[in-house]
Design a protein around this motif. Sequence first.
Motif, PDB file in Angstrom:
ATOM      1  N   GLU A   3      -8.287 -84.190  26.676  1.00 37.30           N
ATOM      2  CA  GLU A   3      -7.340 -83.216  27.206  1.00 37.30           C
ATOM      3  C   GLU A   3      -7.101 -82.151  26.139  1.00 37.30           C
ATOM      4  O   GLU A   3      -6.859 -82.465  24.984  1.00 37.30           O
ATOM      5  N   VAL A   5      -5.065 -79.067  24.502  1.00 42.13           N
ATOM      6  CA  VAL A   5      -3.693 -78.587  24.413  1.00 42.13           C
ATOM      7  C   VAL A   5      -3.730 -77.286  23.603  1.00 42.13           C
ATOM      8  O   VAL A   5      -4.337 -77.224  22.534  1.00 42.13           O
ATOM      9  N   GLU A   6      -3.086 -76.246  24.102  1.00 44.18           N
ATOM     10  CA  GLU A   6      -3.039 -74.965  23.409  1.00 44.18           C
ATOM     11  C   GLU A   6      -1.893 -74.986  22.418  1.00 44.18           C
ATOM     12  O   GLU A   6      -0.749 -75.256  22.763  1.00 44.18           O
TER      13      GLU A   6
END
Length: 151
Positions: A3, A5-6
């Motif tokens: 996943e 994530v910024e």
Amino acid sequence: MVELVEVEDESFETKQAGPSDEEDEYTDTDSEISTDDEDNVPDEETLADRIYALRDIIPPTTRSYISNKVDTTTSWIKSGLSFSGKTLWVISTSALMLGVPWALAFAEEQQMVEMEKEMRMRESGQELLNQGTTAGALNSQLNAQTGKPAL
């Protein structure tokens, strides 16, 4: 599964220092706008200036290698042209000093041979004429003795 994530950086969130958005400081008037004539004037840059500017792009070792090769090639070309010029000078002067007198002597010898041949032909022609007249005289003498008329 992965996943993403910024993560936002704080330096991107702060505003940069720059001109303010106030309209009072910037005015766009005709006096500040340049004319088309000024924009269309090309720089007075020559080809030599452009080539000289390339020296900053090419590393110094490559420049010295190219310079050495150009100097070597130029030296070889100069030496070759000098040698060929000197060789041409020697050949042409030798041809003039030896060839021209030889050609004149050869032409004179040919002329002498032709004159001798002509003299021999005259002598042989003269002998034939002399034989013909003496033979005619002998015939007339024989005919006179035999009583026959001469032909």
